[in-house]
Design a protein around this motif. Structure first.
Motif, PDB file in Angstrom:
ATOM      1  N   VAL A 133     -53.597 -55.275  28.862  1.00  0.00           N
ATOM      2  CA  VAL A 133     -52.585 -56.341  29.290  1.00  0.00           C
ATOM      3  C   VAL A 133     -52.780 -57.648  28.244  1.00  0.00           C
ATOM      4  O   VAL A 133     -51.835 -58.365  27.602  1.00  0.00           O
ATOM      5  CB  VAL A 133     -52.631 -56.744  30.617  1.00  0.00           C
ATOM      6  N   ALA A 134     -53.861 -58.052  28.037  1.00  0.00           N
ATOM      7  CA  ALA A 134     -54.156 -59.121  27.297  1.00  0.00           C
ATOM      8  C   ALA A 134     -53.595 -58.981  25.985  1.00  0.00           C
ATOM      9  O   ALA A 134     -53.230 -59.865  25.123  1.00  0.00           O
ATOM     10  CB  ALA A 134     -55.815 -59.443  27.301  1.00  0.00           C
ATOM     11  N   SER A 135     -54.141 -57.629  25.355  1.00  0.00           N
ATOM     12  CA  SER A 135     -53.806 -57.404  23.953  1.00  0.00           C
ATOM     13  C   SER A 135     -52.317 -57.678  23.641  1.00  0.00           C
ATOM     14  O   SER A 135     -51.757 -58.256  22.856  1.00  0.00           O
ATOM     15  CB  SER A 135     -54.129 -56.054  23.533  1.00  0.00           C
ATOM     16  N   HIS A 136     -51.602 -56.849  24.608  1.00  0.00           N
ATOM     17  CA  HIS A 136     -50.030 -57.122  24.509  1.00  0.00           C
ATOM     18  C   HIS A 136     -49.355 -58.559  24.602  1.00  0.00           C
ATOM     19  O   HIS A 136     -48.581 -58.778  24.007  1.00  0.00           O
ATOM     20  CB  HIS A 136     -49.249 -56.192  25.431  1.00  0.00           C
ATOM     21  N   PHE A 137     -50.189 -59.486  25.690  1.00  0.00           N
ATOM     22  CA  PHE A 137     -49.713 -60.603  25.827  1.00  0.00           C
ATOM     23  C   PHE A 137     -49.700 -61.565  24.614  1.00  0.00           C
ATOM     24  O   PHE A 137     -48.697 -61.848  23.943  1.00  0.00           O
ATOM     25  CB  PHE A 137     -50.372 -61.386  26.831  1.00  0.00           C
TER      26      PHE A 137
END
Length: 437
Positions: free
Chosen positions: A26-30
């Motif tokens: 999730v952090a990557s896409h954020f």
């Protein structure tokens, strides 16, 4: 790998491991998508122009691409657990540097480090899935991981805008830096490279020469060039629409406001998530990956052709096209799944890394070239780009996708049923000597 004969505890552990990796993703896409929302804030706070903002956006993908092959070596030598944890640490450093940056060079360095660090997430998840689950479950679980990761895109839209008004973009980024650090810790504590008894756990680590030889085997695979052709172009075209020109197209050609166009793109992200959950399991339903990838790509090309050929199309057509492309973007996962099947387990890290490199380089190249195409048309008196500029871009992408499908069509399909039979035969050969003994 998990199978009906394995204990419930092992199956539960496998699910928890994949859930942990998906949460970290999730952090990557954020961070990948955040510049779309806070771009104006960055330009105002640090006194940079649109050119510098564009370079920042691209830096993530170049950092991402640069680490794919090295991480493939690390996955095959040290395993996903140590590799993902270490590279998430790099992402935390990059995100912290970006959050605290006082000038553009620091922003650029932080953004590139974020791309490099997060570049391991998808490959690491796929390697783990391939070792903990049967081959016919790979596409479904990869789609679930990608779908969960896309929650980061959603967080980078309205929630990020709301948070920026409340505590500033640096405050929101600080919270996400902390989340990423916790995710890295979770990966280290929970993730395991393979289930008990898997050959990877009893392997003899390769020497540097053997690792390079393995990369050579990957690059010499006769099927790779056909699969990479579509791998390079499919996601590059869809993300160029979804992540770069979809919003300006809706605003400049159809007169939508920033919020209205953002809402359409938000729906497209949701459609992408639904597409992941819908398209990914189809390989088990139809026992094919190649035909699903071709069908999805041709439908994307058809939508782009509609936008290219239909002058002054109604707004609903444009909106439906953006959302439809979002849904069909999930077909890129089937191309990656097809490619995974051409490599043996000992080369899986390097093989997936090689394919993922082509995906991210395709995005970087297509976005750069798309800017040249749109920029070749003189702006209208109000500074907006004309509909002809966008129609030319969409038409160009149609040609690119059709050429890619033609090349990809020469590849050999890797069917789930074939993989299951091959795996069962290998297990039978392992059991027979034990019975004889």
């Amino acid at each position: 790998m998990t199978s009906p004969g394995m204990s419930r505890a092992i199956r539960r552990q496998a699910v928890i491991i994949v859930a942990t990796l998906a949460t970290a993703y999730v952090a990557s896409h954020f961070f990948r998508a955040a510049n779309v929302t806070i771009g104006l804030d960055l330009m105002r706070d640090l006194g940079i122009g649109p050119e510098a903002l564009g370079a920042l956006t691209g830096a993530f993908f170049f950092g991402f691409s640069a680490m794919q092959i090295p991480c493939g070596f690390l996955f095959d030598r040290y395993g996903p657990r140590r590799t993902v944890t270490g590279m998430l640490g790099v992402a935390v450093i990059g995100a912290a540097l970006f959050t605290l940056a006082a000038d553009w060079p620091q922003l650029l360095a932080g953004r590139a480090l974020m791309g490099a660090g997060f570049g391991v997430m998808l490959i690491g998840s796929m390697v783990v899935i391939s070792r903990w689950f049967p081959p016919d479950r790979f596409a479904t679980l990869a789609g679930i991981v990608l779908s969960v990761g896309l929650l980061g895109n959603l967080l980078a839209t309205t929630p990020l805008a709301w948070g920026t008004e409340m505590i500033g973009w640096r405050g929101v980024f600080g919270l996400m830096v902390a989340f990423t650090a916790l995710a890295a810790l979770g990966v280290w504590v929970i993730v395991r490279d393979a289930p008990p008894g898997h050959p990877f756990l009893a392997r003899t680590p390769e020497t540097a020469a053997e690792m390079m030889q393995g990369l050579g085997e990957v690059l010499k695979n006769p099927q790779l060039k056909f699969i990479i052709a579509l791998n390079f172009c499919n996601y590059a075209c869809t993300f160029t629409v979804q992540g770069l020109w979809g919003g300006p197209f809706l605003r400049e050609v159809h007169g939508l406001s920033r919020v209205e166009s953002g809402n359409v793109l938000l729906v497209a992200v949701v459609a992408y998530q639904i597409g992941m959950l819908t398209i990914s399991p189809l390989d088990r339903v139809f026992d094919t990956r190649k035909r699903i990838a071709i069908a999805g790509t041709l439908l994307i090309a058809a939508i782009l052709a509609t936008l290219a050929l239909w002058a002054k199309a109604p707004l609903w057509v444009a909106m439906a096209a953006i959302v439809g492309i979002g849904f069909l973007s999930a077909s890129s996962t089937m191309v990656m799944t097809h490619g995974r099947g051409i490599f043996p387990d000992r080369l899986i890290g390097r093989g997936i890394a090689t394919m993922n490199t082509s995906v991210m380089l395709g995005v970087a190249c297509m976005q750069t070239l798309s800017g040249v195409i749109v920029g070749a048309f003189d702006p209208l008196p109000d500074g907006a780009r004309s509909e002809d500029a966008y129609r030319t871009l969409f038409g160009f992408m149609v040609v690119v996708l059709l050429i890619a499908v033609t090349v990809y069509g020469r590849s050999r399909d890797i069917r789930p049923s074939d993989e299951l039979r091959a795996r069962q035969a290998a297990l039978t050969q392992q059991v027979r000597p034990q019975r004889v003994a």
